[in-house]
Write a protein that holds these residues in place. Sequence first.
Motif, PDB file in Angstrom:
ATOM      1  N   THR A 542       0.906  -0.899   0.175  1.00  0.00           N
ATOM      2  CA  THR A 542       0.034  -0.081   0.018  1.00  0.00           C
ATOM      3  C   THR A 542       0.614   1.272   0.370  1.00  0.00           C
ATOM      4  N   LYS A 543       0.137   1.741  -0.559  1.00  0.00           N
ATOM      5  CA  LYS A 543       0.909   3.735  -0.631  1.00  0.00           C
ATOM      6  C   LYS A 543       1.620   4.028   1.014  1.00  0.00           C
ATOM      7  N   GLU A 544       1.318   4.059   2.189  1.00  0.00           N
ATOM      8  CA  GLU A 544       1.251   3.852   3.408  1.00  0.00           C
ATOM      9  C   GLU A 544       2.787   2.941   3.640  1.00  0.00           C
ATOM     10  N   THR A 545       2.748   2.351   3.478  1.00  0.00           N
ATOM     11  CA  THR A 545       3.862   1.120   3.766  1.00  0.00           C
ATOM     12  C   THR A 545       4.415   1.351   3.022  1.00  0.00           C
ATOM     13  N   ILE A 546       4.764   1.616   1.851  1.00  0.00           N
ATOM     14  CA  ILE A 546       5.680   2.143   1.219  1.00  0.00           C
ATOM     15  C   ILE A 546       6.289   2.732   1.660  1.00  0.00           C
ATOM     16  N   LEU A 547       5.311   3.924   1.998  1.00  0.00           N
ATOM     17  CA  LEU A 547       6.481   5.169   2.150  1.00  0.00           C
ATOM     18  C   LEU A 547       7.012   5.101   3.669  1.00  0.00           C
ATOM     19  N   SER A 548       6.605   4.470   4.133  1.00  0.00           N
ATOM     20  CA  SER A 548       7.186   4.291   5.396  1.00  0.00           C
ATOM     21  C   SER A 548       8.647   2.807   5.621  1.00  0.00           C
ATOM     22  N   SER A 549       8.076   1.882   4.646  1.00  0.00           N
ATOM     23  CA  SER A 549       9.282   1.300   3.809  1.00  0.00           C
ATOM     24  C   SER A 549      11.064   1.848   4.433  1.00  0.00           C
ATOM     25  N   THR A 550      12.054   1.025   4.513  1.00  0.00           N
ATOM     26  CA  THR A 550      13.648   1.466   4.580  1.00  0.00           C
ATOM     27  C   THR A 550      13.730   1.253   3.732  1.00  0.00           C
ATOM     28  N   THR A 551      14.674   1.747   2.617  1.00  0.00           N
ATOM     29  CA  THR A 551      15.758   0.889   1.601  1.00  0.00           C
ATOM     30  C   THR A 551      16.821   0.124   2.479  1.00  0.00           C
ATOM     31  N   THR A 552      16.983  -1.464   1.500  1.00  0.00           N
ATOM     32  CA  THR A 552      18.251  -1.528   1.914  1.00  0.00           C
ATOM     33  C   THR A 552      19.247  -2.078   1.288  1.00  0.00           C
ATOM     34  N   ASN A 553      19.456  -0.457   0.100  1.00  0.00           N
ATOM     35  CA  ASN A 553      20.066  -0.370  -0.817  1.00  0.00           C
ATOM     36  C   ASN A 553      21.351  -0.038   0.204  1.00  0.00           C
ATOM     37  N   GLU A 554      22.223  -0.768   0.067  1.00  0.00           N
ATOM     38  CA  GLU A 554      24.130  -0.163   1.153  1.00  0.00           C
ATOM     39  C   GLU A 554      24.241   1.693   0.632  1.00  0.00           C
ATOM     40  N   THR A 555      24.571   1.649  -1.069  1.00  0.00           N
ATOM     41  CA  THR A 555      24.876   2.564  -1.467  1.00  0.00           C
ATOM     42  C   THR A 555      23.776   3.685  -1.187  1.00  0.00           C
ATOM     43  N   ILE A 556      22.735   3.154  -0.978  1.00  0.00           N
ATOM     44  CA  ILE A 556      22.271   4.819  -0.857  1.00  0.00           C
ATOM     45  C   ILE A 556      21.912   5.249   0.299  1.00  0.00           C
ATOM     46  N   LYS A 557      21.835   4.094   1.626  1.00  0.00           N
ATOM     47  CA  LYS A 557      21.789   4.181   3.042  1.00  0.00           C
ATOM     48  C   LYS A 557      23.150   5.236   3.259  1.00  0.00           C
ATOM     49  N   LYS A 558      24.192   4.940   2.678  1.00  0.00           N
ATOM     50  CA  LYS A 558      25.412   5.644   3.173  1.00  0.00           C
ATOM     51  C   LYS A 558      25.657   6.759   2.106  1.00  0.00           C
ATOM     52  N   PHE A 559      25.360   7.025   1.775  1.00  0.00           N
ATOM     53  CA  PHE A 559      25.053   8.788   0.871  1.00  0.00           C
ATOM     54  C   PHE A 559      23.769   9.859   1.413  1.00  0.00           C
ATOM     55  N   ALA A 560      23.043   8.736   1.865  1.00  0.00           N
ATOM     56  CA  ALA A 560      21.597   9.478   2.936  1.00  0.00           C
ATOM     57  C   ALA A 560      22.396   9.856   4.185  1.00  0.00           C
ATOM     58  N   ILE A 561      23.176   8.559   5.026  1.00  0.00           N
ATOM     59  CA  ILE A 561      23.862   9.491   6.141  1.00  0.00           C
ATOM     60  C   ILE A 561      24.934  10.458   5.605  1.00  0.00           C
ATOM     61  N   GLU A 562      25.535  10.352   4.476  1.00  0.00           N
ATOM     62  CA  GLU A 562      26.746  11.679   4.645  1.00  0.00           C
ATOM     63  C   GLU A 562      25.631  13.183   4.231  1.00  0.00           C
ATOM     64  N   MET A 563      24.776  12.961   2.996  1.00  0.00           N
ATOM     65  CA  MET A 563      23.913  13.593   2.624  1.00  0.00           C
ATOM     66  C   MET A 563      23.094  14.587   3.750  1.00  0.00           C
ATOM     67  N   SER A 565      22.229  13.047   6.780  1.00  0.00           N
ATOM     68  CA  SER A 565      22.543  12.803   7.524  1.00  0.00           C
ATOM     69  C   SER A 565      21.452  11.502   9.084  1.00  0.00           C
ATOM     70  N   ILE A 566      20.731  10.450   7.699  1.00  0.00           N
ATOM     71  CA  ILE A 566      19.548   9.867   7.843  1.00  0.00           C
ATOM     72  C   ILE A 566      19.971   8.828   7.845  1.00  0.00           C
ATOM     73  N   GLU A 567      20.023   7.563   8.945  1.00  0.00           N
ATOM     74  CA  GLU A 567      20.495   6.620   9.425  1.00  0.00           C
ATOM     75  C   GLU A 567      19.600   5.439   8.373  1.00  0.00           C
ATOM     76  N   GLN A 568      18.432   5.251   9.224  1.00  0.00           N
ATOM     77  CA  GLN A 568      17.231   4.094   8.908  1.00  0.00           C
ATOM     78  C   GLN A 568      16.332   5.679   7.241  1.00  0.00           C
ATOM     79  N   VAL A 569      16.880   5.514   7.044  1.00  0.00           N
ATOM     80  CA  VAL A 569      16.391   5.963   5.851  1.00  0.00           C
ATOM     81  C   VAL A 569      14.893   5.471   5.086  1.00  0.00           C
ATOM     82  N   THR A 570      13.838   6.263   4.930  1.00  0.00           N
ATOM     83  CA  THR A 570      12.904   5.302   4.511  1.00  0.00           C
ATOM     84  C   THR A 570      12.504   6.187   2.686  1.00  0.00           C
ATOM     85  N   VAL A 571      11.460   5.479   2.078  1.00  0.00           N
ATOM     86  CA  VAL A 571      11.196   5.695   1.122  1.00  0.00           C
ATOM     87  C   VAL A 571      10.300   7.315   0.899  1.00  0.00           C
ATOM     88  N   GLU A 572       9.800   7.956   2.072  1.00  0.00           N
ATOM     89  CA  GLU A 572       9.538   8.787   1.709  1.00  0.00           C
ATOM     90  C   GLU A 572      10.496   9.467   1.736  1.00  0.00           C
TER      91      GLU A 572
END
Length: 689
Positions: A542-563, A565-572
């Motif tokens: 569902t749209k709600e569960t997708i937006l609240s879901s977190t990515t498992t992509n390590e590259t996206i997660k590392k860029f998100a932490i750097e840019m 400052s979010i460690e558990q980054v969600t789709v939203e």
Amino acid sequence: MKIKKITIQNYRKIHDALIDMEDNITIIAGANNSGKTSLVELFNAIFGEKKGKLRGNDIPVIEYKKWEDKVYPIFYQGFLDKMPKNQFLEYIDSNILASENEKLIPPLTVKIQVDYDKDKDDIRYFADYIMELDPDNTSFYFVYKYELNKSSFRESLDTHYEKLLSRLQKITGDEKKDIDIIRSIKEILTTSYSNACEEKVYFCDKDYSNVVQLEITEFKRLFNYRHIMAGRTLDDENSDRSHILSKNMIDIASSEEDWKDFIGNLPEQILLPIQDAKIKEKVRKASIESLSDAIDAIAKTNGGQTGNIVIDMDITDESIQSFFKSITCAKYQTDDCYLSESSQGLGYSNLIYIHLQLEKFRKTINKYIVNFFIIEEPEAHMHPQMQNVFTKYLLKYYKNIGNIQGILTTHSHEVVRNANISQLRVLRQLSAFECKIYDLKKFCKNIEGNKSQLEFYDLLYTINFPDIIFADKIILYEGDTERMLIKDVLKKDKEYEDLSNQYLSFVQVGGAYAYNYRDIIDFLKIKAVLITDIDYNKAAKTKETILSSTTTNETIKKFAIEMVSIEQVTVEDLYKWKDDSSSIVINTIYLAFQGKNDGMARTLEEAMLAKYYNVSVIEQKQKEDWKELRKNDKLKYTIPKDGDECNIRDIVAHTSDKKTDFMYSVILNRLSEQMLPSYIAEALKWLAK
């Protein structure tokens, strides 16, 4: 005695570059038109006895342009003030050439540091050039310059004064009308400047400041330099008329003591049979005696002072060597058959030729000076496997010789693969008027404290490292289907025509490791797009569960932490990040993943189908409707058997083992452009800029 560093300033496209030389072989790698041949020509001019000479157009054109724009108003003002010639030349002296107010082009400068080993090297030929008194300093420093001779420039201005005056008098003050006249005036000034430059060499201290001039020939005697150039002429015809290989073999043999002993008695041994056969008498009878009447007639015009012509034979070591070269042929023996020199392809002959040149150079090594040579693009005429074998041999050859140093220029992937990363100096073109050298030894030092990165690059090096260093731009992608889609779009869509004409490297990466490529891309400052999947929880429907879901992509997660400052980054979070940033760019890397405009997709195939059918990936449709669409569109995807309804997510999940078939159906039905997802289209547009 080895060259340690060469610093090049204001030479053609090289504004400021440092080449940190290896003790054995330094590899300068670069794509076509990156400046490799320019470097070779510079070394020929500086170190070669005969080859090359610096010229005015070796100074960067952009520096001439800056100088023109800076000094033209000064010249124009001098003519406006109607100064007599002598006063005008004094005016130029004080306003342009005066030492306290110089408005000159920075000289073409090459700084050379030569190091020696106190325990091994004899510095008898270099001793006169010691400038540093520090007993721990084991270096000599030289500066080679191509700079303005002010006196010659004044003379040139004196010569061209009337021509300049007549053109300046034609200036009307109308910018459009005067543009050609002003251009011609600037050309005279630039040509005068260029023609007034000359080469000079100095020895100096380690700061290259306290300089003492020496003769150029004196400087060149300190270097035993050889250049093996690209595009060598080799026999590849039915006749062996040039005998390139055999001539080189004779040259090598002639430097041996045994050869000198062998030919010592040959002149007499050859002369005796000639005398016995009365060759001289036969030649005299056939030629000179037939000229006797003509000689007598000529003698009368000279008062009878013309001497008689006689035949003699002077057989020297040189003439014997020339004779051997003319009669000696290299043959290839196969079983009991002998094949001519031209029977082998250019690649094989080229490899042998280079080896012979190395052997000739090895026999000229002088332990009291710097022994240094360049092989320019040795891969010429060689297929990849031969390039591979040759490079391994060459690197081993250098290692075993010892007191020898060289540079190898290349645009071969195989040559790069067989070298060590620390040996590589990458030459890259930054713009039409500038290129830069990137020292990968420095890159290795930058990451030497990171064990995992070092291990990663050891693996990367043999797989796709050359694809990175030769690229104008890079597309990093996860799967074969991304590459198939993008290549097809680049070929068909005129919007990307300029991009497809560049050296565009496709480098396959995984989402877990793609971030590791950042170090080398940042170091080389290459514009790149990293195309990866958002990879949120596939169970989210569902749209709600997708937006609240977190990515498992390590590259996206590392860029998100750097840019952000979010460690558990969600789709939203990721959607907002894309909205806020317009495009996510980290240094020279564009991070591309599925966004709001891709129908909530989490993979490439989902995004393509969502784009084509203009629906969200979670929107349900009757299976019969999907079957009708599939039939009409001739696309290969699998529709689940269970249930009456399904969505794109379900279809892609059931097509997971047939992704390549799906992409082939897209390409063969010419649907690539229509199905290109927004996140990839935006990335390609950014890359094309």
